[in-house]
Motif scaffolding. Sequence first.
Motif, PDB file in Angstrom:
ATOM      1  N   UNK A 159      45.753  32.505 -72.047  1.00 42.00           N
ATOM      2  CA  UNK A 159      45.774  33.870 -71.453  1.00 42.00           C
ATOM      3  C   UNK A 159      45.717  33.865 -69.934  1.00 42.00           C
ATOM      4  N   UNK A 160      46.381  34.693 -69.219  1.00 42.60           N
ATOM      5  CA  UNK A 160      46.182  34.653 -67.510  1.00 42.60           C
ATOM      6  C   UNK A 160      46.624  35.894 -66.921  1.00 42.60           C
ATOM      7  N   UNK A 161      46.146  35.658 -65.700  1.00 36.96           N
ATOM      8  CA  UNK A 161      46.455  37.192 -64.994  1.00 36.96           C
ATOM      9  C   UNK A 161      47.250  36.766 -63.861  1.00 36.96           C
ATOM     10  N   UNK A 162      47.853  37.794 -63.412  1.00 44.81           N
ATOM     11  CA  UNK A 162      48.943  37.524 -62.337  1.00 44.81           C
ATOM     12  C   UNK A 162      49.216  38.510 -61.412  1.00 44.81           C
ATOM     13  N   UNK A 163      48.078  38.631 -60.342  1.00 45.59           N
ATOM     14  CA  UNK A 163      48.139  39.520 -59.237  1.00 45.59           C
ATOM     15  C   UNK A 163      49.067  38.874 -58.197  1.00 45.59           C
ATOM     16  N   UNK A 164      49.258  39.729 -57.191  1.00 46.96           N
ATOM     17  CA  UNK A 164      50.152  39.290 -56.240  1.00 46.96           C
ATOM     18  C   UNK A 164      49.441  38.516 -54.973  1.00 46.96           C
ATOM     19  N   UNK A 213      38.321  40.842 -68.597  1.00 52.77           N
ATOM     20  CA  UNK A 213      38.954  40.880 -67.331  1.00 52.77           C
ATOM     21  C   UNK A 213      38.183  41.066 -66.185  1.00 52.77           C
ATOM     22  N   UNK A 214      38.073  40.455 -65.101  1.00 51.93           N
ATOM     23  CA  UNK A 214      37.520  40.705 -63.751  1.00 51.93           C
ATOM     24  C   UNK A 214      38.575  41.408 -62.910  1.00 51.93           C
ATOM     25  N   UNK A 215      38.090  42.499 -62.311  1.00 53.79           N
ATOM     26  CA  UNK A 215      39.070  43.244 -61.626  1.00 53.79           C
ATOM     27  C   UNK A 215      38.454  43.341 -60.317  1.00 53.79           C
ATOM     28  N   UNK A 216      39.454  42.593 -59.268  1.00 54.80           N
ATOM     29  CA  UNK A 216      39.026  42.404 -57.857  1.00 54.80           C
ATOM     30  C   UNK A 216      39.397  43.511 -57.015  1.00 54.80           C
ATOM     31  N   UNK A 217      39.529  44.727 -57.244  1.00 50.30           N
ATOM     32  CA  UNK A 217      40.140  45.807 -56.706  1.00 50.30           C
ATOM     33  C   UNK A 217      39.096  46.072 -55.512  1.00 50.30           C
ATOM     34  N   UNK A 224      36.423  44.391 -67.194  1.00 48.72           N
ATOM     35  CA  UNK A 224      36.957  45.228 -68.127  1.00 48.72           C
ATOM     36  C   UNK A 224      36.646  44.240 -69.630  1.00 48.72           C
ATOM     37  N   UNK A 225      36.655  44.996 -70.825  1.00 49.87           N
ATOM     38  CA  UNK A 225      36.601  44.290 -72.092  1.00 49.87           C
ATOM     39  C   UNK A 225      37.602  44.807 -72.916  1.00 49.87           C
ATOM     40  N   UNK A 226      38.397  43.989 -73.763  1.00 50.51           N
ATOM     41  CA  UNK A 226      39.283  44.568 -74.875  1.00 50.51           C
ATOM     42  C   UNK A 226      38.981  43.469 -76.007  1.00 50.51           C
ATOM     43  N   UNK A 227      39.324  44.473 -77.291  1.00 48.56           N
ATOM     44  CA  UNK A 227      39.392  43.959 -78.488  1.00 48.56           C
ATOM     45  C   UNK A 227      40.349  42.971 -78.925  1.00 48.56           C
ATOM     46  N   UNK A 228      40.378  41.806 -78.912  1.00 44.46           N
ATOM     47  CA  UNK A 228      41.531  40.795 -79.170  1.00 44.46           C
ATOM     48  C   UNK A 228      41.622  40.712 -80.557  1.00 44.46           C
TER      49      UNK A 228
END
Length: 324
Positions: A159-164, A213-217, A224-228
């Motif tokens: 699993x990976x995140x893709x901000x710019x 998920x860490x949100x760096x806004x 954030x947390x999600x049920x996988x």
Amino acid sequence: MKKCLLLPFLSLTAAFAAEPVPEFKGSIERLDPALDKLIAPDAKIEVLATGFNWSEGPVWKDGQLLFSDVPENTVFGWKEGDASATTVLKPSGSLSGDGQGSNGLAVDAKGSLILCQHGERRIARLEKDGSFTSLADKFEGKRFNSPNDLVIAKSGSLFFTDPPYGMKKGTPQDAPYHGIYRLDTDGKVSLIIQDILWPNGIALSPDEKTLYIAVSDKDDTRLMAYDLQADGSVKNGRLFFHAHPLKSAERKGGCDGMKVDTLGNVWTTGPGGVLIISPEGKHLGTILTGQNTGNCAWGGPEKDVMYVTADMFLVRVKTQVKGL
């Protein structure tokens, strides 16, 4: 999967900045007695190396701590007894040398180093011969922005995140979102979350039923947390911890990299350093670094040492709990 050759690399002494490095001033803030079971009351923060441009993505591999210096397009290594960090991989994320280097790092079940390569805009594996194999660089024909951080599940799915953040200035995004993806062992890429701006760190709970998920806004940094689900999809996205109120002139930074311990506590970089959050979302304390802090990871033979990449510093703290 695509392969490309990497220029030969050697272990070289790190070239630190010529300007004097500021003194590191860190401490451990205890907000709840429960923290004493995770970090001993007499634990200290130890500085291991200094002088980096922006240190990130630490991972323990083969008896040493590897970490990225993103702007310097370099992976450094540090092991017990070293007086400083050494270069183990350069280039790390931009093979042409004119882009950003690697960010998040991980080690797969076979012991291979997996890298989020900003400059190449992909997830790649470092091979024994020094070449890179591209594991994923696009979704539905659209190139990724700049893969930032990753976590590998027991199944081998990544699993990976893709901000710019790592894109060259002026480069347009192919996709109109900052995606969070799953890469399966057969090479299939799935977009699992697309409604978060600036996703950054990513982690799994010990039972792998929760994806964090860490949100760096800069205007609303949070976890954030999600049920996988069994098929790798997610549902029930919810706020796990709101870190933005902690920000101040003294406590710089946002939620960036994160790891989870064997008890399910979330250790996330955030305002001031590394925040330790219980599985119920309670803030137990903070490893204060005084720096914008990029990421953290457990290492050592027993996985009971927390290594922290804090801007120009690499530091560590002995813990009484082990990392996953």
